[in-house]
Design an enzyme around this catalytic site. Structure first.
Site, PDB file in Angstrom:
ATOM      1  N   ASP A 101       7.568 -43.316  29.787  1.00 55.42           N
ATOM      2  CA  ASP A 101       7.357 -43.704  28.163  1.00 55.42           C
ATOM      3  C   ASP A 101       8.345 -42.885  26.925  1.00 55.42           C
ATOM      4  O   ASP A 101       7.157 -41.212  26.847  1.00 55.42           O
ATOM      5  CB  ASP A 101       6.442 -43.492  28.172  1.00 55.42           C
ATOM      6  N   LYS A 165       5.929 -49.853  23.506  1.00 52.23           N
ATOM      7  CA  LYS A 165       5.341 -49.628  22.812  1.00 52.23           C
ATOM      8  C   LYS A 165       4.314 -49.646  22.063  1.00 52.23           C
ATOM      9  O   LYS A 165       5.277 -48.650  21.229  1.00 52.23           O
ATOM     10  CB  LYS A 165       4.695 -48.239  24.263  1.00 52.23           C
ATOM     11  N   LYS A 201       3.245 -52.919  25.277  1.00 60.02           N
ATOM     12  CA  LYS A 201       2.551 -52.574  25.974  1.00 60.02           C
ATOM     13  C   LYS A 201       1.576 -51.285  24.494  1.00 60.02           C
ATOM     14  O   LYS A 201       2.071 -50.895  23.794  1.00 60.02           O
ATOM     15  CB  LYS A 201       2.531 -50.884  26.096  1.00 60.02           C
TER      16      LYS A 201
END
Length: 259
Positions: A101, A165, A201
């Protein structure tokens, strides 16, 4: 929403959770507690998301469970030392991370350095061999402007992100449905125009089954009812899992604080 449909939401959402501990004071014992929560009587979460220094431990403790180990790089500030971020990524992969991430250098992006942000994502993606995945954190609560959130989504997708995300969970405004709609729209445009499936996300502040239901409904509306799965959709959360389990077991719980 009635109890039955919330229970259905909880059942659907549990396997989409990236169970997270990115607390500054996180310890090895905390990671063991986290990995112990990842497999529940109602099924497993999709992944745990932890600091890079704990990746090898997480991989060891989750061996054989099917639960992925995700970690964060360039986190949480989204700095501009690309070579350091690439080195951090390579080490995490060497330690066994399944997913990275990456915080996009969003401040540079907001200052107009779009090419720099794109290049960093490209270089990190190059350091991640398949089947490991790259999730790019846009930090939408800091970007704020809807047009810039859409552009950031397009840049991240074009640079090779497997997921986009919303947030780090470390700023005042984290996941919102407004940002989610913009990002899912960019994902749908990529699917429509290029046939490529990019995941989504939301992260930060998602704590209840009702919260999860709202994001799932939005994804169903934009992407279609068959789109959401652990390969395309994750919740970044620390407190959500307890709330989902409580819903499944007919109990009341106060969702945990945190990411």
């Amino acid at each position: 929403m009635d109890d039955l449909s919330l229970k259905d939401v909880a059942r659907r959402a549990l396997g989409l959770v990236d169970l997270t501990n990115l607390n500054d004071d996180c310890t090895e014992a905390d990671i063991t507690t986290l990995t112990g929560r990842a497999v529940t009587p109602h099924g497993s979460v999709a992944a745990i998301c932890i600091w890079p220094r704990f990746v090898a431990q997480g991989v060891r403790e989750l061996a054989g469970t099917g639960v992925k180990v995700a970690t964060v790089v360039n986190f949480p500030a989204g700095g501009t030392e690309t070579s350091a971020v690439v080195a951090e990524t390579r080490q995490a992969i060497a330690d066994g991370a399944d997913e990275i991430d990456l915080v996009m250098p969003y401040r540079a992006f907001m200052e107009g350095r779009k090419g720099f942000a794109e290049e960093q994502i490209i270089r990190v993606k190059e350091a991640i061999p398949a089947p490991a995945k790259l999730k790019v954190i846009l930090e939408t609560g800091e970007i704020k402007d809807p047009l810039l959130i859409h552009l950031a989504s397009e840049i991240a997708i074009g640079a090779g992100a497997d997921f986009i995300k919303t947030s780090t969970g470390k700023v005042p405004v984290n996941a919102t449905l407004e940002a989610a709609e913009i990002m899912l729209t960019a994902i749908e445009e990529e699917r429509r125009d290029h046939g490529r499936n990019v995941g989504f996300k939301p992260a930060g502040g998602i704590k209840t089954a009702e919260d999860a239901a709202a994001y799932l409904a939005l994804a169903d509306k934009i992407m279609g009812h068959n789109w959401v799965s652990a390969t395309t959709f994750r919740f970044g959360a620390s407190g959500l899992l307890d709330a989902l389990i409580a819903e499944l077991e007919g109990k009341t719980v106060h969702a945990g604080e945190g990411y």
